[in-house]
Design a protein around this motif. Structure first.
Motif, mmCIF file in Angstrom:
data_model
loop_
_atom_site.group_PDB
_atom_site.id
_atom_site.type_symbol
_atom_site.label_atom_id
_atom_site.label_comp_id
_atom_site.label_asym_id
_atom_site.label_seq_id
_atom_site.Cartn_x
_atom_site.Cartn_y
_atom_site.Cartn_z
ATOM 1 N N PHE A 99 0.841 -1.197 0.000
ATOM 2 C CA PHE A 99 0.000 0.000 0.000
ATOM 3 C C PHE A 99 0.876 1.247 0.000
ATOM 4 C CE2 PHE A 99 -2.766 -3.203 2.159
ATOM 5 C CZ PHE A 99 -3.544 -3.424 1.036
ATOM 6 N N PHE A 100 0.359 2.273 -0.653
ATOM 7 C CA PHE A 100 1.089 3.535 -0.788
ATOM 8 C C PHE A 100 0.157 4.635 -0.325
ATOM 9 C CE2 PHE A 100 4.727 2.190 -3.468
ATOM 10 C CZ PHE A 100 4.325 0.884 -3.738
ATOM 11 N N ILE A 101 0.596 5.462 0.610
ATOM 12 C CA ILE A 101 -0.277 6.528 1.099
ATOM 13 C C ILE A 101 0.453 7.884 1.084
ATOM 14 C CG2 ILE A 101 -1.690 5.002 2.549
ATOM 15 C CD1 ILE A 101 -0.135 6.073 5.000
ATOM 16 N N GLY A 102 -0.342 8.948 0.967
ATOM 17 C CA GLY A 102 0.228 10.294 1.027
ATOM 18 C C GLY A 102 -0.911 11.299 1.094
ATOM 19 N N ARG A 103 -0.601 12.528 1.455
ATOM 20 C CA ARG A 103 -1.637 13.581 1.432
ATOM 21 C C ARG A 103 -1.059 14.821 0.761
ATOM 22 N NH1 ARG A 103 -2.585 12.526 6.419
ATOM 23 N NH2 ARG A 103 -4.787 13.079 6.511
ATOM 24 N N GLN B 11 0.726 0.775 11.726
ATOM 25 C CA GLN B 11 1.717 0.060 12.543
ATOM 26 C C GLN B 11 1.017 -0.737 13.651
ATOM 27 O OE1 GLN B 11 4.292 3.421 13.443
ATOM 28 N NE2 GLN B 11 5.979 2.507 12.270
ATOM 29 N N THR B 12 -0.054 -0.136 14.218
ATOM 30 C CA THR B 12 -0.816 -0.822 15.267
ATOM 31 C C THR B 12 -1.357 -2.148 14.741
ATOM 32 O OG1 THR B 12 -1.439 1.358 16.039
ATOM 33 C CG2 THR B 12 -2.737 -0.474 16.905
ATOM 34 N N ARG B 13 -1.648 -2.203 13.434
ATOM 35 C CA ARG B 13 -2.161 -3.462 12.832
ATOM 36 C C ARG B 13 -1.008 -4.344 12.343
ATOM 37 N NH1 ARG B 13 -5.416 0.886 13.823
ATOM 38 N NH2 ARG B 13 -7.495 0.078 14.272
ATOM 39 N N VAL C 162 6.158 -0.092 7.967
ATOM 40 C CA VAL C 162 5.994 1.149 7.202
ATOM 41 C C VAL C 162 7.345 1.630 6.680
ATOM 42 C CG1 VAL C 162 5.304 3.577 7.315
ATOM 43 C CG2 VAL C 162 3.938 1.843 8.472
ATOM 44 N N VAL C 163 7.370 1.889 5.386
ATOM 45 C CA VAL C 163 8.541 2.496 4.754
ATOM 46 C C VAL C 163 8.176 3.964 4.512
ATOM 47 C CG1 VAL C 163 10.070 2.483 2.752
ATOM 48 C CG2 VAL C 163 9.076 0.320 3.565
ATOM 49 N N GLY C 164 8.916 4.873 5.112
ATOM 50 C CA GLY C 164 8.622 6.307 4.931
ATOM 51 C C GLY C 164 9.568 6.921 3.919
ATOM 52 N N ILE C 165 9.029 7.761 3.052
ATOM 53 C CA ILE C 165 9.870 8.493 2.099
ATOM 54 C C ILE C 165 9.656 9.969 2.407
ATOM 55 C CG2 ILE C 165 10.408 8.923 -0.340
ATOM 56 C CD1 ILE C 165 8.204 6.044 0.331
ATOM 57 N N GLY C 166 10.704 10.657 2.823
ATOM 58 C CA GLY C 166 10.541 12.061 3.194
ATOM 59 C C GLY C 166 11.871 12.772 3.292
ATOM 60 N N SER C 167 11.794 14.061 3.619
ATOM 61 C CA SER C 167 13.000 14.888 3.682
ATOM 62 C C SER C 167 14.046 14.291 4.618
ATOM 63 C CB SER C 167 12.619 16.294 4.163
ATOM 64 O OG SER C 167 13.769 16.930 4.672
ATOM 65 N N GLU C 168 15.302 14.371 4.171
ATOM 66 C CA GLU C 168 16.406 13.858 4.994
ATOM 67 C C GLU C 168 16.486 14.608 6.328
ATOM 68 O OE1 GLU C 168 19.499 14.557 2.174
ATOM 69 O OE2 GLU C 168 19.376 16.733 2.361
ATOM 70 N N GLU C 169 15.811 15.776 6.394
ATOM 71 C CA GLU C 169 15.878 16.538 7.656
ATOM 72 C C GLU C 169 14.711 16.244 8.575
ATOM 73 O OE1 GLU C 169 16.559 20.657 6.742
ATOM 74 O OE2 GLU C 169 18.368 20.124 5.598
ATOM 75 N N VAL D 139 3.498 -0.801 4.005
ATOM 76 C CA VAL D 139 2.862 0.459 3.621
ATOM 77 C C VAL D 139 3.962 1.470 3.329
ATOM 78 C CG1 VAL D 139 1.357 2.342 4.388
ATOM 79 C CG2 VAL D 139 0.791 -0.021 4.994
ATOM 80 N N PHE D 140 3.977 2.016 2.129
ATOM 81 C CA PHE D 140 4.923 3.064 1.750
ATOM 82 C C PHE D 140 4.231 4.402 1.993
ATOM 83 C CE2 PHE D 140 8.316 0.657 -0.293
ATOM 84 C CZ PHE D 140 7.695 -0.573 -0.477
#
Ligand code: F6R
Length: 604
Positions: free
Chosen positions: A465-469, A533-535, A539-546, A513-514
Motif C-alpha cells: 500500500f502507498f499513502i500520502g496527502r 503500525q498498530t495493525r 511502514v517504509v517512509g519516504i521524506g526529507s532527509e531533515e 505500507v509506503f
C-alpha cells in the motif's frame, strides 16, 4: 497501441522494416509481421510473440523486396496468434494491409464480403480492408482509387498502410490514429511514431486525419480522401537516435529513470528568469486572464501528474478539477469559453484524452495540450501546446515524463495563479528556486539511493500500500501504479486519511505500507502511519532527509533532499520508481514491456 512501420527504397528493405519494428515494440508486443511486394503477389511473414520470433522466421524464409510494411500488435480483436497477426491479405495475396485502431463496422463489412465469396482467415477487424481493396481492384479501379474506396467504407479509428502487388508504392491513411512520414534520400519511411525510423532520418511530415499518402522511393504525395492535394510541411525533430537506445542500461526504464536530471533541465531551461519569474514563451503574462476554471483530462501516470498540478492550483485560489479522460469523455462536466481544459498526455495520442479534448472543444472550452511529442495529435488539435521536452520515452512504464510533466505543470500553475487571481503566488520565488534545484536533487538520489536491499525484502508480500496527502497523494498513487504494472504484485495507493474508511481492513504484517511525506501536514500522515503500525504493517517512509520525526516513526526510512513541499513529490517519486524497478528486476519481470500493456493507448 500497435505499431506500424513501412519503407520504400531502391534496394531490399526487409532489415529496415525489422529495425523499424524493434524500435516500435513498446507500442505492442504480442505478435508481429511484415509484407513485401513483387510484381505478382505480396509475401507475408508474421508470428505470434515478440519481434525476436519474427526475426527468427525472417532468417529462415529470407523474404526480399524494396517496398514493405510491418506491424507489431497489441491485440484488440482476436487473440495474439499467427493468424491474427498483421499484415492481413485478400484471398489472392494481391493486397497486404497493417492497421492500428478499431474498425467499428467490421462485422457488417465481413458479412457482406463473405456473402460475395471472400474467405477470411483471422478473427480481426482489419482483415476486411484488404478484401475491400481487392473487390475494388476487381471492379477495375486503380490501387490508389481502390484504397480510397475501401477506407471510405470504414467507421471507427484507423491508421492503415497497404502494399499492392506490382505497385512500387505504399498507400496509407489515418483517422484517429497517428502516422508520420520519414523523408529520406533514397528511401522513404512511414510509421506510427518517429522512433521507428529516427536512425535513418529526422525529417518528418505529420499526417492529419483523412489524409491519404502515396509514398514512393522518390517522395510522397498527400491528398484528402476525395483527391484534393494538401501541403503538409516537412519538420525536423530534435530527438537524437541514441535517445531511443538503451546505452548500456539493462532496461529502458532504468535508463529513463537516470535521464531525469537532464530531462528536468530541458523542461525548465529558459522558462525561469534570473529574477525569479516564470517565462513561458507561448504564454506571456495575461494569457490566461479570462480563465475561470481549469479542468485537467488525462490517463494513468499523466492523470497523477494532473492531480499534482490541481493541488498547486486549488491551494492558491484557482478553481481546478482533474478528470480521468475516459470518464470525462463519457460524462463531461459543463464547460464554457472561460474553462481551460488541459490535456496532459506524454504521447499526445491517448484516445480517451483526445476524445475529451474533442468534447471540450465542441462545448466551447479553450484547450491546451501538455505533451512530450511535438506533432502529436493532442499538440495539433488543442488550441495551444506546451511541451515537456523529456525526449523519447521507450519503456512502457512512464518515469521521466512524470517528473517533466510535474515540472512544466508547476510553471504553468504559477502563470495561471498570477493571471487568474491577479497576483503571483506568495511562494512563487521559493517554488521556482526549488524547481531549479530539482535536477541536482534528483541526481543526488540517483547517486545515493540504496533501495535495492529494501526491494529484496519487499518482493514477496501479500500486498503493498502507498499513502500520502497533498501532493504526496498523487505520488502515492503513481508509486502504486508503477509497482503493480512492472512487478505484477498487488499494490494500491490511497489518500493517507482514507485508509481508516475501509482499506485498513486489508492491512496486515504482510502488507508493507509506503508512506510519502511532502513536508506539508506530515504530522497527520504520521498519525495514519501509527494506525497501520498498530495493525502490524511495516511502514517504509519516504521524506526529507531533515525530517527526524518521520525517520524516527517509520520502520524503514528512504531520505530525499530537503526542498519545497510542492516540489518534494517529484523526489519521493524517483525513489518509488527505483523500488518498483528493483522489485520487478528481482522477480525477473519483463520490465520494459509489461504483460498486457502498451505504451500508447489509441483505442477508447
Ligand atoms: C503508466 C503509463 C500509463 C500512461 C497512460 C497515459 O506507467 O505509462 O498509465 O501514463 O497510458 O499515456 P499518455 O500520457 O501518453 O496519454
Amino acid at each position: 497501441m500497435c505499431g506500424i512501420t513501412a519503407c520504400v527504397g531502391r534496394d531490399d528493405v526487409v532489415d529496415v522494416l525489422l529495425g523499424g519494428l524493434e524500435n516500435l515494440e513498446y507500442r505492442g508486443y504480442d505478435s508481429s509481421g511484415i509484407a513485401t511486394q513483387s510484381a505478382e503477389s505480396v509475401a507475408v511473414v508474421k508470428r505470434e510473440g515478440g519481434i525476436e520470433e519474427l526475426a527468427t522466421s525472417l532468417d529462415a524464409i529470407e523474404p526480399t523486396g524494396h517496398v514493405g510494411i510491418g506491424h507489431t500488435r497489441w491485440s484488440t480483436h482476436g487473440a495474439p496468434t499467427d493468424a491474427n497477426a498483421h499484415p492481413h491479405t485478400d484471398c489472392e495475396d494481391r493486397v497486404a494491409v497493417v492497421h492500428n485502431g478499431i474498425i467499428e463496422n467490421y462485422a457488417d463489412l465481413r458479412e457482406e464480403l463473405a456473402a460475395a465469396g471472400h474467405e477470411f482467415t483471422s478473427e480481426t477487424d482489419t482483415e476486411v480492408v484488404p478484401h475491400l481493396v481487392a473487390d475494388a481492384l476487381d471492379s477495375g479501379l486503380s490501387p490508389d482509387a481502390a484504397f480510397r474506396a475501401a477506407i471510405d467504407r470504414l467507421e471507427g479509428s484507423y491508421a492503415l498502410a497497404m502494399v499492392v502487388a506490382g505497385e512500387d508504392a505504399i498507400y496509407a491513411s489515418r483517422d484517429g490514429s497517428p502516422l508520420v512520414v520519414g523523408v529520406g534520400d533514397d528511401r522513404q519511411y512511414l510509421a506510427s511514431d518517429v522512433p521507428s525510423f529516427l536512425e535513418h532520418t529526422s525529417e518528418v511530415v505529420y499526417l492529419e486525419d483523412d489524409d491519404v499518402v502515396r509514398v514512393t522511393a522518390d517522395g510522397h504525395d498527400v491528398t484528402k480522401i476525395d483527391g484534393t492535394p494538401v501541403d503538409r510541411p516537412v519538420e525536423s525533430v530534435d530527438w537524437q537516435p541514441e535517445d531511443a537506445e538503451r546505452n548500456g542500461f539493462d532496461h529502458y526504464m532504468l535508463k529513463e529513470i537516470h535521464e531525469q536530471p537532464a530531462a528536468l533541465e530541458r523542461a525548465i531551461n529558459g522558462r525561469v528568469t534570473a529574477d525569479g519569474n516564470v517565462k513561458l514563451e507561448e504564454f506571456p503574462r495575461g494569457s490566461f486572464e479570462d480563465v475561470e476554471d481549469v479542468m485537467f483530462v488525462a490517463c494513468g501516470t499523466s492523470y497523477h501528474a494532473s492531480m499534482y498540478a490541481r493541488q498547486m492550483l486549488a491551494a492558491r485560489g484557482v478553481s481546478a478539477q482533474v478528470y480521468s479522460a475516459g470518464e470525462f469523455a463519457t460524462t463531461p462536466s459543463p464547460v464554457d469559453e472561460n474553462t481551460l481544459v488541459v490535456a496532459v498526455t506524454q504521447s499526445g495520442e491517448t484516445a480517451d484524452t483526445l476524445a475529451s479534448v474533442r468534447l471540450a472543444q465542441e462545448r466551447g472550452a479553450r484547450t491546451l495540450a501538455v505533451t512530450n511529442v511535438v506533432g502529436s495529435t493532442a499538440a495539433r488539435k488543442c488550441d495551444d501546446a506546451l511541451f515537456i521536452r523529456a525526449g523519447p520515452e521507450i519503456g512502457v512504464a512512464a518515469t521521466k515524463t512524470f517528473s517533466s510533466q510535474v515540472a512544466v505543470l508547476t510553471l504553468l500553475a504559477e502563470r495561471l495563479v498570477e493571471d487568474v487571481t491577479g497576483s503571483p503566488s506568495e511562494e512563487r520565488a521559493d517554488v521556482l528556486r526549488a524547481l531549479e534545484r530539482l535536477p541536482s536533487d534528483v541526481q543526488q538520489i540517483l547517486d545515493q539511493s540504496s533501495v535495492e536491499s529494501l526491494a529484496a525484502r519487499n518482493r514477496d508480500r501479500d500486498g503493498h500500500f502507498f499513502i500520502g496527502r497533498g501532493v504526496a497523494y498523487p505520488v502515492a498513487l503513481e508509486g502504486a501504479l508503477k509497482f503493480k504494472e512492472i512487478t505484477y504484485e498487488h499494490a494500491e495507493g490511497f489518500a493517507a486519511g482514507e485508509l481508516k474508511h475501509g482499506p485498513l481492513a486489508l492491512v496486515t504484517p504482510d502488507t508493507p505500507v509506503f508512506a510519502v511525506f511532502s513536508g506539508d501536514h506530515d504530522e497527520k500522515t504520521l498519525n495514519n502511519v501509527e494506525e497501520v503500525q498498530t495493525r502490524g504493517a511495516p511502514v517504509v517512509g519516504i521524506g526529507s532527509e531533515e525530517s527526524t520525526a518521520v525517520a524516527e516513526t517509520v520502520d524503514e526510512f528512504i531520505p530525499i533532499p530537503d526542498t519545497h513541499p510542492l516540489v518534494s513529490g517529484v523526489l519521493a517519486n524517483v525513489q518509488l520508481q527505483l523500488v518498483a524497478y528493483h522489485v520487478a528486476d528481482l522477480l525477473g519481470r519483463s520490465i520494459d514491456k509489461p504483460r498486457n500493456l502498451a505504451k500508447s493507448v489509441t483505442v477508447e
